[in-house]
Design a protein around this motif. Structure first.
Motif, mmCIF file in Angstrom:
data_model
loop_
_atom_site.group_PDB
_atom_site.id
_atom_site.type_symbol
_atom_site.label_atom_id
_atom_site.label_comp_id
_atom_site.label_asym_id
_atom_site.label_seq_id
_atom_site.Cartn_x
_atom_site.Cartn_y
_atom_site.Cartn_z
ATOM 1 N N SER B 170 -0.841 -28.474 -24.206
ATOM 2 C CA SER B 170 0.440 -28.343 -23.507
ATOM 3 C C SER B 170 1.492 -29.227 -24.146
ATOM 4 O O SER B 170 1.199 -30.349 -24.562
ATOM 5 C CB SER B 170 0.313 -28.779 -22.047
ATOM 6 O OG SER B 170 -0.758 -28.133 -21.428
ATOM 7 N N THR B 171 2.707 -28.714 -24.178
ATOM 8 C CA THR B 171 3.817 -29.527 -24.665
ATOM 9 C C THR B 171 5.066 -29.175 -23.889
ATOM 10 O O THR B 171 5.132 -28.144 -23.206
ATOM 11 C CB THR B 171 4.054 -29.327 -26.175
ATOM 12 O OG1 THR B 171 4.933 -30.350 -26.646
ATOM 13 C CG2 THR B 171 4.686 -27.975 -26.483
ATOM 14 N N SER B 172 6.076 -30.038 -23.970
ATOM 15 C CA SER B 172 7.381 -29.698 -23.425
ATOM 16 C C SER B 172 8.450 -30.416 -24.231
ATOM 17 O O SER B 172 8.193 -31.450 -24.854
ATOM 18 C CB SER B 172 7.468 -30.063 -21.944
ATOM 19 O OG SER B 172 7.334 -31.453 -21.800
ATOM 20 N N GLY B 173 9.628 -29.834 -24.234
ATOM 21 C CA GLY B 173 10.745 -30.406 -24.979
ATOM 22 C C GLY B 173 12.047 -29.951 -24.373
ATOM 23 O O GLY B 173 12.066 -29.424 -23.250
ATOM 24 N N ASP B 174 13.134 -30.155 -25.111
ATOM 25 C CA ASP B 174 14.463 -29.836 -24.585
ATOM 26 C C ASP B 174 14.611 -28.354 -24.246
ATOM 27 O O ASP B 174 15.290 -27.994 -23.285
ATOM 28 C CB ASP B 174 15.540 -30.217 -25.610
ATOM 29 C CG ASP B 174 15.599 -31.729 -25.809
ATOM 30 O OD1 ASP B 174 15.110 -32.452 -24.917
ATOM 31 O OD2 ASP B 174 16.114 -32.167 -26.857
ATOM 32 N N ILE B 175 13.986 -27.489 -25.030
ATOM 33 C CA ILE B 175 14.221 -26.058 -24.824
ATOM 34 C C ILE B 175 13.268 -25.431 -23.814
ATOM 35 O O ILE B 175 13.479 -24.318 -23.369
ATOM 36 C CB ILE B 175 14.160 -25.269 -26.155
ATOM 37 C CG1 ILE B 175 12.765 -25.341 -26.791
ATOM 38 C CG2 ILE B 175 15.224 -25.762 -27.139
ATOM 39 C CD1 ILE B 175 12.555 -24.303 -27.896
ATOM 40 N N GLY B 176 12.205 -26.152 -23.461
ATOM 41 C CA GLY B 176 11.251 -25.578 -22.512
ATOM 42 C C GLY B 176 9.876 -26.178 -22.677
ATOM 43 O O GLY B 176 9.736 -27.308 -23.151
ATOM 44 N N SER B 177 8.867 -25.431 -22.286
ATOM 45 C CA SER B 177 7.501 -25.954 -22.359
ATOM 46 C C SER B 177 6.538 -24.848 -22.783
ATOM 47 O O SER B 177 6.902 -23.669 -22.788
ATOM 48 C CB SER B 177 7.081 -26.532 -21.004
ATOM 49 O OG SER B 177 7.100 -25.514 -20.036
ATOM 50 N N ALA B 178 5.330 -25.230 -23.138
ATOM 51 C CA ALA B 178 4.350 -24.247 -23.596
ATOM 52 C C ALA B 178 2.938 -24.723 -23.294
ATOM 53 O O ALA B 178 2.666 -25.929 -23.310
ATOM 54 C CB ALA B 178 4.514 -24.015 -25.093
ATOM 55 N N ASN B 179 2.083 -23.770 -22.978
ATOM 56 C CA ASN B 179 0.654 -24.047 -22.774
ATOM 57 C C ASN B 179 -0.152 -23.024 -23.562
ATOM 58 O O ASN B 179 0.145 -21.834 -23.500
ATOM 59 C CB ASN B 179 0.265 -23.877 -21.302
ATOM 60 C CG ASN B 179 0.970 -24.876 -20.413
ATOM 61 O OD1 ASN B 179 0.707 -26.077 -20.490
ATOM 62 N ND2 ASN B 179 1.882 -24.393 -19.594
ATOM 63 N N VAL B 180 -1.157 -23.500 -24.263
ATOM 64 C CA VAL B 180 -2.083 -22.580 -24.925
ATOM 65 C C VAL B 180 -3.485 -22.930 -24.431
ATOM 66 O O VAL B 180 -3.890 -24.096 -24.523
ATOM 67 C CB VAL B 180 -2.029 -22.720 -26.468
ATOM 68 C CG1 VAL B 180 -3.012 -21.769 -27.125
ATOM 69 C CG2 VAL B 180 -0.619 -22.485 -26.993
#
Lengths: 14, 257
Positions: B170-180
């Motif tokens: 999982s990650t997140s940043g200024d533009i949004g987040s993501a999970n794989v």
């Protein structure tokens, strides 16, 4: 927040 | 006197490609058991440990333990001059101030030797304790590289969580987040395509993606990668090197203050 630790704090000098 | 003949010379080229951006200078240690290296990156966050076992070489002569300090950028420049099918021989004299890389084409019609100056490197050898890991994930190395690359376009850090459901990145940043999420699968046809999760207890750790991305330069060495994790301990990212050894990257986790 979370802080980046050093690898040296986990593994000791030999 | 040291003389190490590696028929599959491309392995050494790949090893250098995998570590030269992480580590600038390192001591290569040569002993009866093999050719090894342990080095930290300049900010002391990651550590790389390489082992090429002596029995993986066609010819291995190491009269006494030798530590050779090398600049990896320069070593890489020299190894780039070897063909991918070339046999590489590493030669050095005890107490000498240089190392010679000899490249032989497979048909033996071309032989080159490149001599490189050695350097004195003050390096601290760290003891890596034996650890029982809470979770060990084996997965295709290309898949791991893809995930690290993709997530680093979104955020700077990744949380790797292993549970009975699988391994989640999982990650997140200024533009949004993501999970794989990668679930355990068993591939009948090809073991290299399997994701296998051994878990004693769930574990979740946070890491800087730029280091993991750097480790994935070793993807060419092995079709699979193993991630070994325990609570609040460095992750071990291991690539086996066919029949001869391994390269292990250790990365300190990010920990709450």
């Amino acid at each position: 927040g979370k802080q980046q630790g050093s690898i040296m704090s986990f593994f000791k000098k030999q | 006197m040291l003389e190490l003949r590696l028929v599959q010379g491309s392995l050494l080229k790949k090893v250098l490609d995998a570590i030269k951006d992480l580590v600038t200078d390192a001591n290569f240690d040569c002993s009866e058991s093999g050719f090894s290296l342990q080095a930290m990156d300049s900010s002391h966050v990651a550590l790389v440990a390489l082992l090429l076992r002596s029995d993986g070489f066609e010819h291995y002569r190491c009269d006494r333990n030798l530590s050779m300090g090398m600049n990896l950028t320069n070593m890489s420049k020299m190894l780039k001059c070897a063909g991918n099918d070339d046999i590489i021989t590493i030669k050095a004299d005890d107490g000498g101030d240089s190392v010679t890389f000899m490249f032989e084409s497979p048909s033996q019609d071309k032989v080159s030797d490149f001599e490189m100056k050695l350097m004195d490197i003050d390096s601290e050898h760290l003891g890596i304790p034996e650890t029982e890991y809470h979770a060990i994930v084996k997965m295709p190395s290309a898949e791991f590289a893809r995930i690290c690359r993709d997530l680093s376009t979104i955020g700077d850090t990744v949380v790797i969580s292993v549970s009975k459901d699988g391994v989640k990145f999982s990650t997140s940043g200024d533009i949004g987040s993501a999970n794989v999420v990668c679930r355990q699968n068993n591939s009948v046809d090809n073991k290299d395509n399997e994701t296998v999760i051994e878990m004693n207890e769930p574990v979740s750790l946070t890491f800087a993606l730029r280091y993991l991305n750097s480790f994935t330069k070793a993807t060419t060495l092995s079709n699979t990668v193993t991630l070994s994790m325990s609570k609040e301990l460095p992750v071990v990212v291991e690539y086996k090197i066919a029949e001869i050894g391994h390269i292990r990257f250790y990365l300190a986790p990010k920990i709450e203050d």
